[in-house]
Design an enzyme around this catalytic site. Structure first.
Site, short mmCIF file in Angstrom:
data_model
loop_
_atom_site.label_atom_id
_atom_site.label_comp_id
_atom_site.label_asym_id
_atom_site.label_seq_id
_atom_site.Cartn_x
_atom_site.Cartn_y
_atom_site.Cartn_z
N LYS A 1 -6.50 10.00 14.23
CA LYS A 1 -5.86 10.81 13.19
C LYS A 1 -5.86 12.29 13.55
O LYS A 1 -4.92 13.03 13.20
CB LYS A 1 -6.55 10.57 11.85
CG LYS A 1 -6.39 9.15 11.32
CD LYS A 1 -4.93 8.78 11.08
CE LYS A 1 -4.78 7.48 10.34
NZ LYS A 1 -3.37 7.16 10.01
N TYR B 1 -11.16 5.98 14.64
CA TYR B 1 -10.11 6.22 13.64
C TYR B 1 -9.89 7.73 13.49
O TYR B 1 -8.74 8.20 13.49
CB TYR B 1 -10.54 5.60 12.32
CG TYR B 1 -9.59 5.81 11.17
CD1 TYR B 1 -8.44 5.04 11.03
CD2 TYR B 1 -9.85 6.76 10.18
CE1 TYR B 1 -7.56 5.22 9.97
CE2 TYR B 1 -9.00 6.94 9.10
CZ TYR B 1 -7.85 6.17 9.00
OH TYR B 1 -7.01 6.35 7.95
N THR C 1 -6.02 1.08 -1.26
CA THR C 1 -5.16 0.16 -0.52
C THR C 1 -6.05 -0.90 0.14
O THR C 1 -7.29 -0.75 0.17
CB THR C 1 -4.37 0.89 0.59
OG1 THR C 1 -5.27 1.27 1.64
CG2 THR C 1 -3.65 2.11 0.05
N SER D 1 -4.85 11.50 7.92
CA SER D 1 -5.95 11.13 7.03
C SER D 1 -6.84 12.34 6.86
O SER D 1 -6.80 13.28 7.67
CB SER D 1 -6.75 9.97 7.65
OG SER D 1 -7.99 9.78 7.00
N GLY E 1 0.80 -1.22 0.00
CA GLY E 1 0.00 0.00 0.00
C GLY E 1 0.84 1.27 0.00
O GLY E 1 1.85 1.38 -0.69
N GLN E 2 0.40 2.24 0.80
CA GLN E 2 1.11 3.52 0.85
C GLN E 2 2.55 3.33 1.33
O GLN E 2 3.47 3.96 0.80
CB GLN E 2 0.39 4.49 1.78
CG GLN E 2 -0.90 5.07 1.21
CD GLN E 2 -1.41 6.21 2.08
OE1 GLN E 2 -0.69 7.17 2.36
NE2 GLN E 2 -2.65 6.11 2.51
N ASP F 1 6.05 -4.74 15.37
CA ASP F 1 4.79 -4.10 15.75
C ASP F 1 5.13 -2.74 16.35
O ASP F 1 5.93 -2.65 17.29
CB ASP F 1 4.08 -4.98 16.78
CG ASP F 1 2.70 -4.49 17.18
OD1 ASP F 1 2.39 -3.30 16.97
OD2 ASP F 1 1.93 -5.30 17.72
#
Length: 275
Positions: free
Chosen positions: A177, A173, A208, A160, A21-22, A80
């Site tokens: 962010k 989420y 993604t 985001s 992905g990104q 992690d």
């Protein structure tokens, strides 16, 4: 947006969530600009509450191959970002191998869905633990090495569009962010004396594995009025943005061409946040 070829020659970039992905796009693009790369990804399930398929060791190995294909060196490890000891060891090993650390792209993050009063404690703890606390742990591991190197540098925190506006259906989420903005803005002030810049980017609708069309459609079917909080992109009203397009912005922020920016929030949204 473009940067001069080789504009990051001799520099070292640390990228989290780099297996696909990104994260992979950022690693490959910075390598193309001349940077050696320290690449991290958990390459395993983060939590039972994260329902999309996790990255794998094979994904991280593909990132390694892609960086090496650009002619750059890479140190990759399955870590992690909730594990401070492993993070600090990776940074130490990276600095020992490459001699310095100039760029941090704090990209790793996870997403799940649910209304505020219906999400589980595991959902909340996982998203906040990875996206916000994990980024803080990443910064805490990387910053001393950047200061010690004495070369200034650039930290790009991947927030985001949900870090700038409300997103019903995944408020945990959005909270994580938004938290990254506060973290980055304070860090920009604290690191200014060392010539280290800190900025956040705010991607929207990037293609993604984190995007779960079925889950999104389920949420919108149950709560139709939420759709208005997820507008089309004026420059590209149909379809998703590519990770490579976001990487163009990251490469610019990592390089000297963005040297006047610190403590900035950069929408990477093709105009969607103007709705």
């Amino acid at each position: 947006m473009s940067t001069a070829a080789g504009s990051l020659q001799g520099r070292v970039a640390f990228i989290t969530g780099a297996a696909r992905g990104q994260g992979r796009a950022h690693a490959v693009r910075l390598a193309r600009e001349g940077a050696d790369v320290i690449a991290l990804d958990i390459c395993a399930p983060v939590s039972e509450s994260i329902t999309y398929t996790p990255a794998t060791p094979e994904d991280l190995a593909e990132t390694v191959r892609a960086v090496e294909a650009e002619g750059r060196k890479v140190l990759a490890r399955e870590v992690d970002i909730r594990d401070s000891v492993a993070l600090q060891q990776l940074v130490a090993d990276g600095v020992e191998q490459f001699g310095r650390l100039d760029i941090l792209v704090a990209n790793a993050g996870v997403l799940s869905w649910g209304r505020v009063w219906e999400i589980t404690e595991e959902q909340w703890d996982t998203v906040i633990g990875v996206n916000l606390s994990g980024t803080w742990r990443t910064v805490r591991a990387a910053v001393p090495a950047m200061i010690e190197a004495g070369n200034g540098g650039s930290i790009v925190v991947v927030s985001s569009s949900a870090g700038l506006k409300a997103t019903p259906g995944n408020a945990h989420y959005s909270a994580s962010k938004h938290g990254l903005v506060g973290l980055a803005n304070a860090l920009a002030i604290e690191l200014g004396e060392f010539g280290i810049r800190v900025n956040t980017i705010h991607p929207y609708s990037v293609d993604t594995p984190m995007i779960e069309p079925e889950m999104m459609m389920k949420v919108f079917a149950e709560h139709g009025h939420y759709v208005h909080s997820f507008p089309p992109m004026p420059v590209q009203p149909k379809g998703f943005m590519t990770a490579d397009e976001v990487a163009d912005v990251v490469a610019w922020l990592a390089g000297d061409g963005s040297g006047t920016l610190s403590g900035a929030q950069i929408p990477v949204d093709k105009g969607a946040l103007k709705y």
